[in-house]
Design a protein around this motif. Structure first.
Motif, PDB file in Angstrom:
ATOM      1  N   ILE A 153      -4.801  -1.401 -51.515  1.00 33.62           N
ATOM      2  CA  ILE A 153      -3.515  -0.702 -51.515  1.00 33.62           C
ATOM      3  C   ILE A 153      -3.677   0.579 -52.328  1.00 33.62           C
ATOM      4  O   ILE A 153      -3.946   0.535 -53.526  1.00 33.62           O
ATOM      5  CB  ILE A 153      -2.393  -1.571 -52.107  1.00 33.62           C
ATOM      6  CG1 ILE A 153      -2.399  -2.968 -51.474  1.00 33.62           C
ATOM      7  CG2 ILE A 153      -1.047  -0.883 -51.927  1.00 33.62           C
ATOM      8  CD1 ILE A 153      -2.233  -2.969 -49.967  1.00 33.62           C
ATOM      9  N   GLY A 154      -3.520   1.709 -51.670  1.00 36.97           N
ATOM     10  CA  GLY A 154      -3.698   3.000 -52.316  1.00 36.97           C
ATOM     11  C   GLY A 154      -4.973   3.675 -51.839  1.00 36.97           C
ATOM     12  O   GLY A 154      -6.070   3.128 -52.017  1.00 36.97           O
ATOM     13  N   GLY A 155      -4.820   4.851 -51.235  1.00 38.18           N
ATOM     14  CA  GLY A 155      -5.968   5.533 -50.652  1.00 38.18           C
ATOM     15  C   GLY A 155      -6.375   6.787 -51.383  1.00 38.18           C
ATOM     16  O   GLY A 155      -6.882   7.730 -50.774  1.00 38.18           O
ATOM     17  N   GLY A 156      -6.173   6.798 -52.712  1.00 44.15           N
ATOM     18  CA  GLY A 156      -6.697   7.897 -53.518  1.00 44.15           C
ATOM     19  C   GLY A 156      -8.186   7.703 -53.742  1.00 44.15           C
ATOM     20  O   GLY A 156      -8.828   6.850 -53.097  1.00 44.15           O
ATOM     21  N   PRO A 157      -8.787   8.440 -54.672  1.00 44.58           N
ATOM     22  CA  PRO A 157     -10.230   8.312 -54.906  1.00 44.58           C
ATOM     23  C   PRO A 157     -10.688   6.894 -55.214  1.00 44.58           C
ATOM     24  O   PRO A 157     -11.754   6.472 -54.755  1.00 44.58           O
ATOM     25  CB  PRO A 157     -10.469   9.255 -56.089  1.00 44.58           C
ATOM     26  CG  PRO A 157      -9.421  10.303 -55.934  1.00 44.58           C
ATOM     27  CD  PRO A 157      -8.209   9.565 -55.438  1.00 44.58           C
ATOM     28  N   CYS A 158      -9.905   6.139 -55.975  1.00 46.07           N
ATOM     29  CA  CYS A 158     -10.292   4.774 -56.316  1.00 46.07           C
ATOM     30  C   CYS A 158     -10.246   3.856 -55.094  1.00 46.07           C
ATOM     31  O   CYS A 158     -11.234   3.209 -54.740  1.00 46.07           O
ATOM     32  CB  CYS A 158      -9.384   4.232 -57.410  1.00 46.07           C
ATOM     33  SG  CYS A 158      -9.743   2.519 -57.881  1.00 46.07           S
ATOM     34  N   GLY A 159      -9.106   3.795 -54.423  1.00 46.58           N
ATOM     35  CA  GLY A 159      -8.950   2.890 -53.301  1.00 46.58           C
ATOM     36  C   GLY A 159      -9.847   3.233 -52.131  1.00 46.58           C
ATOM     37  O   GLY A 159     -10.412   2.341 -51.481  1.00 46.58           O
ATOM     38  N   ALA A 160      -9.992   4.525 -51.855  1.00 46.66           N
ATOM     39  CA  ALA A 160     -10.824   4.933 -50.725  1.00 46.66           C
ATOM     40  C   ALA A 160     -12.283   4.569 -50.961  1.00 46.66           C
ATOM     41  O   ALA A 160     -12.974   4.089 -50.053  1.00 46.66           O
ATOM     42  CB  ALA A 160     -10.675   6.432 -50.479  1.00 46.66           C
ATOM     43  N   MET A 208     -14.326  21.727 -58.810  1.00 42.48           N
ATOM     44  CA  MET A 208     -12.880  21.688 -58.607  1.00 42.48           C
ATOM     45  C   MET A 208     -12.598  21.259 -57.170  1.00 42.48           C
ATOM     46  O   MET A 208     -13.152  21.821 -56.218  1.00 42.48           O
ATOM     47  CB  MET A 208     -12.263  23.069 -58.866  1.00 42.48           C
ATOM     48  CG  MET A 208     -12.646  23.691 -60.209  1.00 42.48           C
ATOM     49  SD  MET A 208     -12.262  22.660 -61.645  1.00 42.48           S
ATOM     50  CE  MET A 208     -10.474  22.580 -61.544  1.00 42.48           C
ATOM     51  N   VAL A 209     -11.762  20.230 -57.035  1.00 41.97           N
ATOM     52  CA  VAL A 209     -11.346  19.759 -55.716  1.00 41.97           C
ATOM     53  C   VAL A 209      -9.831  19.890 -55.591  1.00 41.97           C
ATOM     54  O   VAL A 209      -9.114  19.926 -56.589  1.00 41.97           O
ATOM     55  CB  VAL A 209     -11.761  18.298 -55.470  1.00 41.97           C
ATOM     56  CG1 VAL A 209     -13.275  18.158 -55.519  1.00 41.97           C
ATOM     57  CG2 VAL A 209     -11.102  17.348 -56.464  1.00 41.97           C
ATOM     58  N   ASP A 210      -9.366  19.964 -54.361  1.00 42.04           N
ATOM     59  CA  ASP A 210      -7.932  19.995 -54.088  1.00 42.04           C
ATOM     60  C   ASP A 210      -7.558  18.639 -53.505  1.00 42.04           C
ATOM     61  O   ASP A 210      -8.067  18.242 -52.450  1.00 42.04           O
ATOM     62  CB  ASP A 210      -7.596  21.112 -53.094  1.00 42.04           C
ATOM     63  CG  ASP A 210      -6.097  21.303 -52.914  1.00 42.04           C
ATOM     64  OD1 ASP A 210      -5.327  20.353 -53.186  1.00 42.04           O
ATOM     65  OD2 ASP A 210      -5.676  22.400 -52.500  1.00 42.04           O
ATOM     66  N   ARG A 211      -6.686  17.917 -54.182  1.00 41.00           N
ATOM     67  CA  ARG A 211      -6.339  16.568 -53.755  1.00 41.00           C
ATOM     68  C   ARG A 211      -5.701  16.546 -52.355  1.00 41.00           C
ATOM     69  O   ARG A 211      -5.731  15.517 -51.676  1.00 41.00           O
ATOM     70  CB  ARG A 211      -5.415  15.912 -54.782  1.00 41.00           C
ATOM     71  CG  ARG A 211      -6.050  15.723 -56.164  1.00 41.00           C
ATOM     72  CD  ARG A 211      -7.169  14.700 -56.137  1.00 41.00           C
ATOM     73  NE  ARG A 211      -6.677  13.371 -55.848  1.00 41.00           N
ATOM     74  CZ  ARG A 211      -6.218  12.519 -56.781  1.00 41.00           C
ATOM     75  NH1 ARG A 211      -6.214  12.875 -58.057  1.00 41.00           N
ATOM     76  NH2 ARG A 211      -5.802  11.321 -56.453  1.00 41.00           N
ATOM     77  N   GLU A 212      -5.137  17.651 -51.920  1.00 43.05           N
ATOM     78  CA  GLU A 212      -4.542  17.708 -50.588  1.00 43.05           C
ATOM     79  C   GLU A 212      -5.589  17.476 -49.499  1.00 43.05           C
ATOM     80  O   GLU A 212      -5.290  16.896 -48.451  1.00 43.05           O
ATOM     81  CB  GLU A 212      -3.863  19.059 -50.372  1.00 43.05           C
ATOM     82  CG  GLU A 212      -3.150  19.170 -49.032  1.00 43.05           C
ATOM     83  CD  GLU A 212      -2.442  20.502 -48.850  1.00 43.05           C
ATOM     84  OE1 GLU A 212      -1.491  20.550 -48.040  1.00 43.05           O
ATOM     85  OE2 GLU A 212      -2.819  21.484 -49.510  1.00 43.05           O
ATOM     86  N   THR A 213      -6.821  17.910 -49.747  1.00 39.21           N
ATOM     87  CA  THR A 213      -7.894  17.729 -48.770  1.00 39.21           C
ATOM     88  C   THR A 213      -8.917  16.690 -49.220  1.00 39.21           C
ATOM     89  O   THR A 213      -9.558  16.045 -48.380  1.00 39.21           O
ATOM     90  CB  THR A 213      -8.611  19.062 -48.514  1.00 39.21           C
ATOM     91  OG1 THR A 213      -9.062  19.611 -49.769  1.00 39.21           O
ATOM     92  CG2 THR A 213      -7.675  20.057 -47.847  1.00 39.21           C
ATOM     93  N   PHE A 214      -9.077  16.507 -50.524  1.00 37.44           N
ATOM     94  CA  PHE A 214     -10.100  15.599 -51.045  1.00 37.44           C
ATOM     95  C   PHE A 214      -9.769  14.143 -50.739  1.00 37.44           C
ATOM     96  O   PHE A 214     -10.632  13.380 -50.278  1.00 37.44           O
ATOM     97  CB  PHE A 214     -10.246  15.807 -52.552  1.00 37.44           C
ATOM     98  CG  PHE A 214     -11.382  15.043 -53.173  1.00 37.44           C
ATOM     99  CD1 PHE A 214     -12.691  15.282 -52.790  1.00 37.44           C
ATOM    100  CD2 PHE A 214     -11.149  14.085 -54.162  1.00 37.44           C
ATOM    101  CE1 PHE A 214     -13.750  14.583 -53.365  1.00 37.44           C
ATOM    102  CE2 PHE A 214     -12.196  13.391 -54.740  1.00 37.44           C
ATOM    103  CZ  PHE A 214     -13.498  13.645 -54.342  1.00 37.44           C
ATOM    104  N   ASP A 215      -8.530  13.734 -50.968  1.00 36.59           N
ATOM    105  CA  ASP A 215      -8.148  12.340 -50.713  1.00 36.59           C
ATOM    106  C   ASP A 215      -8.278  11.965 -49.238  1.00 36.59           C
ATOM    107  O   ASP A 215      -8.845  10.911 -48.916  1.00 36.59           O
ATOM    108  CB  ASP A 215      -6.736  12.070 -51.228  1.00 36.59           C
ATOM    109  CG  ASP A 215      -6.659  12.068 -52.748  1.00 36.59           C
ATOM    110  OD1 ASP A 215      -7.594  12.575 -53.393  1.00 36.59           O
ATOM    111  OD2 ASP A 215      -5.651  11.575 -53.293  1.00 36.59           O
ATOM    112  N   PRO A 216      -7.785  12.798 -48.300  1.00 34.57           N
ATOM    113  CA  PRO A 216      -7.993  12.467 -46.884  1.00 34.57           C
ATOM    114  C   PRO A 216      -9.479  12.403 -46.494  1.00 34.57           C
ATOM    115  O   PRO A 216      -9.856  11.597 -45.639  1.00 34.57           O
ATOM    116  CB  PRO A 216      -7.281  13.610 -46.145  1.00 34.57           C
ATOM    117  CG  PRO A 216      -6.216  14.056 -47.098  1.00 34.57           C
ATOM    118  CD  PRO A 216      -6.850  13.931 -48.455  1.00 34.57           C
ATOM    119  N   TYR A 217     -10.298  13.241 -47.110  1.00 42.51           N
ATOM    120  CA  TYR A 217     -11.739  13.197 -46.863  1.00 42.51           C
ATOM    121  C   TYR A 217     -12.311  11.840 -47.258  1.00 42.51           C
ATOM    122  O   TYR A 217     -13.099  11.235 -46.504  1.00 42.51           O
ATOM    123  CB  TYR A 217     -12.411  14.323 -47.651  1.00 42.51           C
ATOM    124  CG  TYR A 217     -13.874  14.111 -47.981  1.00 42.51           C
ATOM    125  CD1 TYR A 217     -14.872  14.303 -47.020  1.00 42.51           C
ATOM    126  CD2 TYR A 217     -14.264  13.747 -49.270  1.00 42.51           C
ATOM    127  CE1 TYR A 217     -16.212  14.112 -47.330  1.00 42.51           C
ATOM    128  CE2 TYR A 217     -15.600  13.567 -49.592  1.00 42.51           C
ATOM    129  CZ  TYR A 217     -16.571  13.749 -48.617  1.00 42.51           C
ATOM    130  OH  TYR A 217     -17.894  13.568 -48.933  1.00 42.51           O
TER     131      TYR A 217
END
Length: 401
Positions: free
Chosen positions: A10-17, A90-99
């Motif tokens: 549950i949760g698809g940020g850097p940890c969950g993904a 530096m990453v942008d979470r708008e594109t980094f998380d979907p990646y």
């Protein structure tokens, strides 16, 4: 479509993904649930070693920072250059998380766009999950999933933690707010540089944390955090924009969220649920760094859950926290002390920035940040820093040699 899984993440940020990807790669059936409609407020900094540790494609970097500038309440500023030992990506979470979520899907995880609404324990000990859909093309849908294990990587306000753990079980946090703005085409180099992150220690910006200006190539993250109720983070961010010459720049988006600053004492429920990342409180005190630690938690959580599935021993879930704290507990403890000591007043913040001018402090800071461990090969350097630290606390002049 299949609705029974070994693991629901549950949760698809850097940890969950990362957790979902690792489990799928080891031939477990995995479902990754994320609403896919929010972007976490985040400065976006990761150490250069993260590219290797988590096989991050370099095209995910929107900029590289080679220095940090720390700024005191008086305006006194100290620039800390990294040198040739690495860089801050530096990453942008708008594109980094979907990646990262796309990587998990490519590894074999099923992605469900939705928000966890409930968890019940089934008769066979598995978990029944109710997920309310957030797909704008298919609104109002509800999906029911079943999983043997659940990883809650759904942030500081974790629904998994709320549903499966006692109400008092949550980490302390500050509230973070930032604005993504267009970077100036021709900036004033005295106040804004594209390869430098500014960190502002000033009670007017944050009475208990700090403010930041982190360039992301064509965009810049500018914001601050605080746990003090009534402190106006939007006004403080506006002040930061003025100082950095960003007042007239177009605002692209605004975001706010709680930021946990202390790992919980226990991450698992002793049966079939494991918290990870922000949900477990693994954001570094003092610095607020979270992306690297979240991805590490993803790996550790996946390994612990895989062992639990293989052995049937729920005690295996505890290995995630044990391994994390064995590797990083000491540095989290030291950073917590730093925040408790140096962030208490503007007078102490002023001394802290002065101390950052010391070459030993800068070298040990960068080596520890980039390597993600305390530097042990130079004990004399640590001793020198310790006594200079005491001198600053006592208000005594410290040698810069």
């Amino acid at each position: 479509m299949k609705s029974n899984f070994d693991v629901a993440v549950i949760g698809g940020g850097p940890c969950g993904a990362i957790a979902a990807e690792r489990l799928a790669q080891s031939d477990h059936s995995v479902v990754l649930v994320d609403p896919d409609n929010k972007i976490k407020p985040c400065g976006g900094a990761i150490p250069s070693r993260a590219l290797k540790d988590f096989e991050i494609s370099e095209d995910q970097l929107v900029a590289r920072a080679n220095a940090a500038r720390v700024i005191a309440p008086s305006g006194n500023a100290v620039e800390m250059r990294i040198g040739d030992i690495g860089f801050v990506g530096m990453v942008d979470r708008e594109t980094f998380d979907p990646y990262l979520r796309a990587r998990a899907e490519q590894a074999g995880a099923r992605f469900v766009r939705g928000k966890l609404a409930g968890i019940d324990t089934g008769q066979n000990g598995s978990l029944d999950l109710k997920v309310d859909g957030t797909d704008p093309h298919n609104p109002g849908t509800t999906e029911h999933l079943n999983a043997r294990m659940v990883i809650g990587a759904d942030g500081a306000n974790s629904a998994v933690r709320r549903l499966m753990f006692p109400a008092k079980k949550k980490p302390p946090y500050v509230f973070a707010y930032h604005e993504i703005v267009e970077s100036p085409a021709v900036p004033d180099p005295d106040i804004f540089q594209r390869d430098r992150c500014d960190v502002v220690y000033d009670g007017r910006i944050s009475p208990d944390f700090y403010g930041w200006v982190f360039p992301h190539g064509g965009q810049t993250s500018v914001g601050c955090g605080s746990a003090v109720k009534g402190h106006n983070l939007r006004d403080a961010t506006s002040d930061l924009r003025d100082r950095a010459g960003l007042t007239g720049q177009r605002t692209i988006r605004r975001e706010g969220a709680p930021l946990p600053l202390k790992p919980m004492r226990r991450w698992d429920n002793g049966q079939n649920v494991l918290l990870a990342g922000d949900a477990a409180g693994t954001v570094a005190p003092s610095s607020g760094e979270g992306i690297y630690y979240a991805m590490l938690c993803g790996n550790l959580s996946a390994d612990a859950v895989a062992e639990c599935l293989a052995t049937g021993q729920a005690s295996a879930l505890r290995q995630a926290r044990r391994r994390f704290m064995a590797e990083h507990g000491r540095i989290f403890f030291i950073l917590g002390i730093m925040q408790a000591v140096w962030y208490r007043s503007d007078g102490l913040r002023e001394r802290f920035v002065t101390m950052c001018a010391d070459p030993d402090v800068q070298r040990l800071t960068w080596e520890s940040y980039l390597n993600k461990r305390l530097v042990r090969r130079d004990p004399l350097g640590h001793i020198r820093v310790f006594f200079k630290d005491l001198a600053q606390l006592a208000g005594l002049p410290a040698s810069q040699k």
